[in-house]
Design an enzyme around this catalytic site. Structure first.
Site, short mmCIF file in Angstrom:
data_model
loop_
_atom_site.label_atom_id
_atom_site.label_comp_id
_atom_site.label_asym_id
_atom_site.label_seq_id
_atom_site.Cartn_x
_atom_site.Cartn_y
_atom_site.Cartn_z
CD GLU A 85 -1.33 2.32 2.14
OE1 GLU A 85 -2.07 3.30 2.28
OE2 GLU A 85 -0.15 2.33 2.54
CB CYS A 117 -4.25 -5.30 4.11
SG CYS A 117 -4.07 -3.83 5.10
CG HIS A 241 -5.72 -7.99 7.48
ND1 HIS A 241 -4.39 -7.62 7.44
CD2 HIS A 241 -6.43 -6.84 7.61
CE1 HIS A 241 -4.31 -6.30 7.51
NE2 HIS A 241 -5.53 -5.80 7.62
#
Ligand code: HMG
Length: 430
Positions: A85, A117, A241
């Site tokens: 990112e 992500c 995540h």
């Protein structure tokens, strides 16, 4: 032809930035009860990048350690994909810098992937298919590298962090083997988190992002169950995540309660807390110490599970959920590979965490300000910022609109293509 060993991760390595800020110091500066960060979000510390560190240097450090510790011939690498990112240029990929700084072969495809992500998971999917097909025995180097940065004093600030994870993908996976066709996706346009080109900090709608993450998980997991033939009892581990560890807790709870409902409230062998402790907690310790790595968060958890896992981790099945704001989610599964004794000692997250230098709040703000100055044209005036010469490569600023990196040792430019004997007609039938 499919490899009899399957395709997966042959080596994994994590770059932990050298500086960190305990969240107790951030809580004090922000006038917040420390328990809100430690318990409410589940974070103990966050990695803080030195001004001479950026997404490129972290990617190189993680990859350099990978190549050395696992004794990998860099000429075997034919695909380099960086998920991030924290792009450093609107046109030139991080992968191009990394390719040069590592001295990888010219016969190599290089690119970056982007979807917040989720980007590294997209890169892994690309590598998986390439290694199972036209890669012809060559390896793919996949890197997740990011600096998670929000405004000072904002609600997102305690969920910052940084780091990089490098993974070698190939057809002799001893670390983690992907299970073919066991994957499910979810995408929906949502403005939960984004970072316009002109900003170094992300804009986020916190509650909407949490809601969107959970919706993507619910949808991908249901789809995965329907198509894979696998369910709750088939997973020894569930990894997520991890923007902050409490989010993994919320995610786990959603899947657990879904399973309870499916069984009409009976038949669970473990209570929620016990199940979370055994299936997810063993993977969360790097995230508690480093904060959000954005694209690398899920894979730092995987590396954490492998580094700390006892003998029982070998051969275990893990379900992994990747989420990228914006949004795209994926749930997929795999098995921990054999020979844990060979790779466990090579990951070294705990050692790097131990060797870090602790910052106080003033030091953290000073690093942020110096990093912002180095990101401007003309900032390169000479050497490194004090305390910045510690790794294989340092970012020294910008001169003539070009990023300047100092690398030690200087990479040898490689012109040795690695192309195993290939008979195109055997593959195309022409
Ligand atoms: P906030 O305003 O601090 O939220 O923002 P809060 O006031 O609701 O507090 C958080 C938790 O602390 C709550 O627990 C409170 O009860 C608890 P919960 O209800 O959630 O279980 N709490 C306390 N606990 C113990 N003692 C206390 C105490 N006080 C409160 N004294 C938020 C939190 C996560 C929204 C914010 O930090 C944020 O905006 N972070 C950035 C966005 C984010 O991380 N979103 C996660 C999902 S999106 C995602 O993961 C993608 C991302 O990684 C980007 C990408 O894809 O690239 C972000």
């Amino acid at each position: 032809m499919q490899s009899p060993h399957g395709v997966g991760i042959e080596a994994i390595s994590v770059c932990v930035p050298r500086y960190w800020l305990p969240l107790t110091a951030l809580a004090e500066a922000n006038g917040v009860e420390p328990a809100k960060y430690a318990v409410g979000l589940g974070v103990e510390g966050m990695a803080v990048t030195h001004p001479n560190e950026d997404a490129v240097t972290m990617a190189v450090e993680a990859s350099d350690a990978l190549l050395k510790r696992y004794d990998i011939d860099r000429h075997s690498i034919g695909l380099l994909v960086v998920g991030s990112e924290t792009g450093v240029d609107a046109a030139k990929p991080i992968a191009a810098y990394v390719h040069g700084l590592l001295g990888l072969p010219f016969a190599c495809r290089t690119l970056d992937t982007k979807h917040a992500c989720y980007s590294a998971t997209a890169a892994l999917a690309l590598a998986r298919d390439w290694c199972a097909g036209s890669g012809r025995g060559r390896k793919a180097l996949i890197i997740a590298t990011d600096i998670a940065r929000y405004e000072v004093g904002s609600a997102g600030e305690p969920t910052q962090g940084a780091g990089a994870v490098a993974m070698l993908v190939g057809d002799h996976p001893s670390v983690f083997v992907f299970e073919p066709y066991r994957e499910a996706f979810f995408a929906r346009h949502v403005m939960d988190f984004w970072r316009p080109h002109y900003r170094s900090t992300a804009i986020v709608d916190g509650p909407a992002s949490v809601e969107s993450y959970l919706a993507a998980l619910e949808s991908t997991y249901a789809d995965f169950e329907r198509h894979s033939g696998l369910g709750w009892d088939d997973f020894e581990y569930l990894l997520f995540h991890v923007p902050f560890p409490k989010m993994a807790c919320k995610a786990f709870k959603l899947l657990y309660e879904r399973e309870v409902a499916r069984r009409n409230g009976s038949g669970m062998t473990q209570a929620l807390g016990e199940a979370f402790e055994s299936r997810t907690v063993p993977s969360l310790w790097p995230n508690r110490a480093m904060g959000n790595l954005y694209s690398g968060s899920l894979y730092a958890s995987l590396a954490g599970l492998l580094e700390r896992g006892d003998g029982s981790v070998e051969g275990a099945r893990a379900g992994l959920f990747s989420y990228g704001s914006g949004c795209c989610g994926e749930f997929f599964s795999g098995r921990v590979g054999p020979d844990a004794a060979a790779w466990r000692g090579k990951i070294d997250i705990a050692g790097q965490i131990k060797r870090r230098t602790r910052l106080d709040y003033t030091g953290y703000i000073s690093f942020r300000e110096q990093s912002a100055r180095l990101a401007e044209e003309g900032s390169h005036t000479g050497g490194a910022v004090p305390g910045g010469h510690f790794g294989r490569v340092a970012f020294l600023g910008i001169k003539d609109h070009q990023r300047v990196y100092e690398s030690s040792p200087r990479p040898a430019v490689s012109d040795t293509p690695f192309l195993p004997a290939y008979n195109a007609s055997a593959h195309t039938g022409k």
